[in-house]
Design a protein around this motif. Structure first.
Motif, PDB file in Angstrom:
ATOM      1  N   SER A 294      95.685  92.440  -0.646  1.00  0.00           N
ATOM      2  CA  SER A 294      94.738  91.427  -0.178  1.00  0.00           C
ATOM      3  C   SER A 294      95.298  90.742   1.065  1.00  0.00           C
ATOM      4  O   SER A 294      96.496  90.533   1.186  1.00  0.00           O
ATOM      5  N   GLN A 295      94.417  90.422   1.988  1.00  0.00           N
ATOM      6  CA  GLN A 295      94.822  89.866   3.278  1.00  0.00           C
ATOM      7  C   GLN A 295      94.386  88.416   3.387  1.00  0.00           C
ATOM      8  O   GLN A 295      93.263  88.092   3.054  1.00  0.00           O
ATOM      9  N   PRO A 296      95.270  87.573   3.876  1.00  0.00           N
ATOM     10  CA  PRO A 296      94.843  86.194   4.088  1.00  0.00           C
ATOM     11  C   PRO A 296      93.752  86.121   5.155  1.00  0.00           C
ATOM     12  O   PRO A 296      93.784  86.873   6.133  1.00  0.00           O
ATOM     13  N   VAL A 297      92.785  85.247   4.951  1.00  0.00           N
ATOM     14  CA  VAL A 297      91.708  85.111   5.934  1.00  0.00           C
ATOM     15  C   VAL A 297      91.629  83.700   6.517  1.00  0.00           C
ATOM     16  O   VAL A 297      91.006  83.488   7.528  1.00  0.00           O
ATOM     17  N   VAL A 298      92.247  82.751   5.861  1.00  0.00           N
ATOM     18  CA  VAL A 298      92.218  81.374   6.358  1.00  0.00           C
ATOM     19  C   VAL A 298      93.648  80.933   6.630  1.00  0.00           C
ATOM     20  O   VAL A 298      94.541  81.186   5.825  1.00  0.00           O
ATOM     21  N   PHE A 299      93.842  80.301   7.773  1.00  0.00           N
ATOM     22  CA  PHE A 299      95.175  79.858   8.161  1.00  0.00           C
ATOM     23  C   PHE A 299      95.169  78.380   8.464  1.00  0.00           C
ATOM     24  O   PHE A 299      94.185  77.843   8.963  1.00  0.00           O
ATOM     25  N   CYS A 300      96.276  77.718   8.157  1.00  0.00           N
ATOM     26  CA  CYS A 300      96.400  76.337   8.612  1.00  0.00           C
ATOM     27  C   CYS A 300      97.867  75.997   8.672  1.00  0.00           C
ATOM     28  O   CYS A 300      98.712  76.727   8.158  1.00  0.00           O
ATOM     29  N   GLY A 301      98.161  74.914   9.351  1.00  0.00           N
ATOM     30  CA  GLY A 301      99.533  74.457   9.457  1.00  0.00           C
ATOM     31  C   GLY A 301      99.833  73.495   8.325  1.00  0.00           C
ATOM     32  O   GLY A 301      99.012  72.654   7.996  1.00  0.00           O
TER      33      GLY A 301
END
Lengths: 599, 381
Positions: A294-301
């Motif tokens: 599964s691949q991450p789709v949302v990113f944040c700091g």
């Protein structure tokens, strides 16, 4: 080892709050799997966050022994899967390990979007499906209507749906009988070379990595030397056990059985879900097809509020990543926020869960920056960049085009809120794909840009429909659009953590909304503060936060010194939760709240 | 080496009388409405507390006595007299001993003024709060504007030194209405005035209504700031400029007792919930008495002391207190008493115009005074 004919492997499909975990509790309780004194609610949801939010995040497994009405004792293996869209992929993998599903539908509510998404996965996995109508003890329950809906919307026969109340325990024996008589027994050849599916893995502080397996063919025993066929890694089995739900050692597992093994595996990342496990010698030559990771789709700091806690944060993130291969992180430096991590998640719930766990289990206060999706940036020189932090956006003169991820969103909503839902989707740059009715509810399908959904779409949807809409989505692909990077300047200084990618046509509206929000979120200072949104060098929205004019305690006498000092202590603590930009203190919650849109 | 503030700023005795006829919706002081008060018991207890503190502090020179509350003008003159007598015996009163009593301007209470004077009170502070009947009702006061004026007359006839309190930035009060009311107040001619901006405190009736969004017509920050500015200008023009954030006086008429607080002097506090700051064996300590009237009375009777808390104040906290209290004064604080202060922050505040460019005193500028809490945040957080 158990005769496969006496084994039933199943999962439970349900929308959130339709009673999946309660039903699992009842099955465990009624069969005496767990002693009454050890019973607690949502038994399979081990994490506090799971219990608190009433959701299942990790797949959990339990082996139940059930003496059936036919006089035989059956082994029932339940894999309890997450219900939320973020973890859909995890669900689809778990489904491959079992032969049947219970489809639990709340008889007062009917079919919801998550029910649909999950039941289609069960159908895709060729499951035999037993519909179960829950909450029939409630006056609002309408079994006929809901059965009809199951047939109309999902297309499976619901005439023999089992009617239960997981809360009161009504109908639970019927569920157990239905599992035995309506779900198929696993097939498999005990004499064939070992073929077992790696269903899941997690990190246990005492045992190292624990691997959940489903045996297809052959027999696996403690002490066996095994090979993971995709990774090629070889191990000796230290421990073989079944989950009841606590681990109970077992000498061997045969076809159809589900259990766990440990083999001195150090990291969850060393295991690949869907991999085929076989014997090092004389193993199968015919591996299972396997799964995509599964691949991450949302990113944040994620940044520590107190910059001294950076190392603690690193430690927390590493520990969480040990157990969650879908959670990614890399170090990030922000001019505004200092050192932190850019993290990738399967979705917003996943993000919130990880953030909550860091704050709670590791006691670190976090600043979370705007969630972003992965943009594909095609450069004029032909290069392609995966952009998941707006701060890294290259100079526009070198950019040929920008593509953004799109999703297919399915929303089920009662008629009276349909207009609001359509407006919400249109406002978020959606394109309608389908609109159909099932009884008094509409099913709306939209093509939407993921970046319009990641932040607060679900919250808005819940609010405009008073919680009656259900929502599910799947990624569909990338499409070029007119996207720009919007900067926010506070007191003339750009705040990198507030930069975001927006559609050009929506930039002014977003910019205006954002500076207005910030004007309320930033406390007044001793000087006035301009707050601007800009694209490139061009200011598209501006507000001015007026200077503080009066802040003085009216009365302060002998008895007030102590009280005032407490106030000062509170202010000191409050200041710790602020970030300084030049001379301006910005409260940490402003970074997330500035992005929330009212429309 | 400069004298420590506790040596230089005098020594005061605060006496708390916790009872009121009714509770005002804005007040968060330790006040209680009691059907009947056994005044003899209270008199004995307060007197015994005076002697206890006097014995501990070894007949220190006493600058002031202050009767606060609650409503101390509900006390019998005899009770006041007994406490004043005890204090004069237990301490060494200065020749200019200031003895203040807070009073409500009702006719019953003004009837006791002569008795209070005889008992040794030489200064009264009247809780007038407003010169407008509608406003007085909204503030939950039991007196009228006419009664307040009559009370002021009686007070000024009985005492050399009279002060009174007003609350401004009340609900629905306009800037011009406050200007008119303040002009009227200044015309009364007392040489001391306490002018407080209405503050909504949690735990009060107003606080509760405010939390529910039901307290309407409160002044905006900007209006509050304008009212503060007007107050500074008008009192100054009338010869009673601010000497502290909310206190205004003719030169020499400042409240000596309150100056002790703001100059971080020593004061003993007796009576329910009273706080004290005293220096014992070179260490400054904070004291606190039992807050509930019944508990306090029991403690005094059974243990011989109403004090329930006593702790040393670390140097850093002393500095914080000195700044929080001292910067309220227009005179500011001597820099020799501010060892350990972050000089970079002071320089920045000076450069920004919030602190006077004074060499030996730390003083807030007129522009900085309405922002004192923000200035303190810059200095201390």
């Amino acid at each position: 080892m158990t005769d496969p004919r006496r084994i039933r492997n199943f999962s439970i499909v349900a929308h959130i709050d339709h009673g999946k975990s309660t039903l699992a509790d009842r099955l465990i309780q009624l069969t005496g799997t767990v002693a009454a004194r050890d019973m607690k609610e949502q038994l399979l949801d081990a994490m506090d966050i799971e219990r608190e939010r009433g959701i299942t995040i990790k797949a959990n497994t339990v082996r139940i022994e059930y003496p059936a009405g036919d006089g035989e004792t059956y082994i029932l293996n339940l894999i309890d899967t997450p219900g939320h869209v973020d973890f859909a992929y995890e669900v689809s993998r778990s489904m491959q390990a079992v032969e049947g599903s219970l489809l639990v539908v709340d008889a007062t509510q009917g079919v919801e979007a998550q029910t649909l998404a999950n039941v289609y996965q069960a159908i895709d996995a060729d499951h035999e499906i037993v519909p179960v109508l829950n909450k029939i003890d409630l006056p609002a329950a309408d079994c006929d209507r809901v059965s009809e809906q199951i047939e109309d919307v999902i297309g499976i026969d619901a005439t023999d749906a089992v009617q239960i109340s997981a809360k009161t325990g009504l109908g639970i024996p019927d569920v157990l009988e239905a599992i035995v008589h309506r779900l198929p027994a696993p097939s498999g050849d005990r004499t064939a070379p070992l073929k077992a599916m790696l269903v899941d893995s997690w990190y246990d502080p005492y045992l190292g990595v624990v691997v959940l397996i489903r045996v297809i063919d052959g027999v696996i025993r403690k002490g066996d030397r095994i090979t993971m066929m995709q990774t090629g890694a070889k191990y000796g089995i230290d421990k073989l056990a079944v989950l009841r739900p606590e681990m109970r050692d077992i000498p061997e597992l045969g076809p159809g059985e589900i259990g766990i093994l440990t083999a001195s595996i150090k990291q969850v990342r060393d295991t690949r879900v869907g991999d085929t496990i076989t014997h090092e010698k004389g193993g199968t030559t015919d591996p299972l097809p396997g799964f995509k990771p599964s691949q991450p789709v949302v990113f944040c700091g994620l940044f520590p509020v107190d910059s001294a806690e950076f190392e603690d944060l690193r430690d927390a993130i590493e520990k969480l990543a040990l157990n969650d291969a879908s959670f990614t992180s890399e170090m990030e430096t922000s001019a505004a926020l200092g050192f932190g991590f850019r993290c990738g998640f399967l979705g917003l719930l996943h993000l919130e869960v990880i953030r909550d766990r860091i704050e709670r289990e590791y006691g670190i206060d976090l600043i979370t920056t705007a969630p972003s999706v992965i943009y594909h940036v095609y450069m004029r020189d032909g290069a392609k960049i995966d952009l998941h932090n707006p701060a890294d956006m290259p100079d526009l003169t070198h950019v040929d085009r920008l593509e953004e991820p799109r999703i297919k969103a399915t929303i089920l909503v009662p008629d009276e809120y349909l207009g609001d839902v359509l407006k919400l989707c249109q406002d978020r740059r959606g394109e309608q794909l389908d609109l159909t009715y099932a009884g008094s509810r509409a099913m709306v399908v939209y093509d939407l840009p993921l970046n319009e959904v990641v932040f607060d779409f679900y919250d808005r949807l819940k609010s405009v429909t008073k919680g009656y809409a259900s929502f599910d989505y799947q990624m569909t692909g990338y499409r070029a659009d007119n996207l720009v990077k919007m900067q926010v300047l506070v007191n003339e200084e750009p705040v990198d953590a507030l930069a975001m990618m927006v559609h050009r046509d929506r930039a002014e509206m977003r910019g205006r909304a954002m500076v207005e929000k910030l004007k309320d979120l930033i406390p007044r200072h001793m000087f006035k503060i301009p707050i601007q949104a800009a694209i490139g060098g061009k200011v598209i929205a501006r507000e001015t936060l007026a200077a503080l004019r009066k802040d003085v305690t009216a009365k302060c006498y002998g008895g007030d010194a102590t009280r005032k000092k407490k106030l000062l202590e509170k202010q000191k603590a409050g200041k710790k939760k602020m970030r300084q930009f030049g001379k301006v203190d910005i409260p940490q919650e402003a970074f997330i709240n500035a992005l929330k849109m009212d429309g | 080496m400069a004298a420590e503030p506790w040596q230089a700023a005098g020594f005061g005795l605060y006496v708390h009388w916790p009872f009121c006829q009714s509770k005002c919706p804005y007040c968060d002081f330790n006040s209680h409405v009691a059907a009947a008060v056994d005044e003899t018991a209270w008199r004995q207890a307060l007197v015994s507390e005076v002697y206890r503190v006097g014995a501990e502090l070894g007949r220190r020179p006493l600058t002031s006595i202050f009767f606060g509350g609650g409503t101390p003008s509900l006390m019998d003159a005899a009770t006041v007299g007994a406490i004043v007598d005890a204090a004069t015996e237990a301490f060494s009163p200065s020749n200019a001993l200031e003895t203040t009593l807070e009073a409500n301007p009702s006719s019953v209470e003004t009837g006791r003024f002569l008795g209070y004077r005889t008992a040794g009170v030489n200064r009264v502070s009247l809780g007038v709060q407003a010169l407008d009947d509608t406003a007085l009702r909204a503030l939950g006061r039991l007196h009228t504007a006419a009664e307040a004026r009559a009370a002021l007359d009686i007070a000024m006839a009985n005492f050399d030194r009279v002060s009174f309190d007003l609350i401004y930035a009340r609900q629905h009060q306009s800037l011009s209405a406050w200007e008119a009311e303040l002009a009227e107040a200044l015309a009364v001619g007392t040489d001391h005035l306490s002018l407080y901006q209405l503050t909504i405190e949690p735990g009060t009736a107003f606080g509760e209504r405010f939390a529910r969004g039901r307290l309407r017509g409160l002044a905006s920050d900007d209006l509050g700031a304008e009212m503060f500015e007007v107050t500074q200008a008008m009192t100054e023009a009338a010869g009673r400029p601010a000497y502290e954030t909310s206190n205004h006086a003719r030169s020499g008429a400042e409240c000596m007792h309150n100056l002790i607080y703001w100059r971080s002097g020593d004061y003993a506090g007796i009576g329910p919930g009273a706080h004290g700051r005293i220096t014992v064996g070179g260490q400054r300590v904070a004291t606190e008495a039992a807050r509930a009237p019944g508990a306090w009375l029991d403690a005094v009777r059974t243990r011989g002391s109403g004090e329930v808390l006593r702790e040393g104040i670390p140097a850093t906290e002393q500095l914080e207190e000195r700044l929080m209290m001292g910067l309220r004064l227009v005179e500011g604080i001597g820099l020799d008493q501010l060892e350990g202060l972050d000089q970079d922050r002071v320089s920045q505040l000076r450069a920004d115009g919030w602190i006077e460019p004074d060499k030996d005193r730390l003083r807030v500028t007129p522009a900085g005074r309405p922002l004192l809490n923000a200035v303190l945040r810059e200095l201390l957080t």
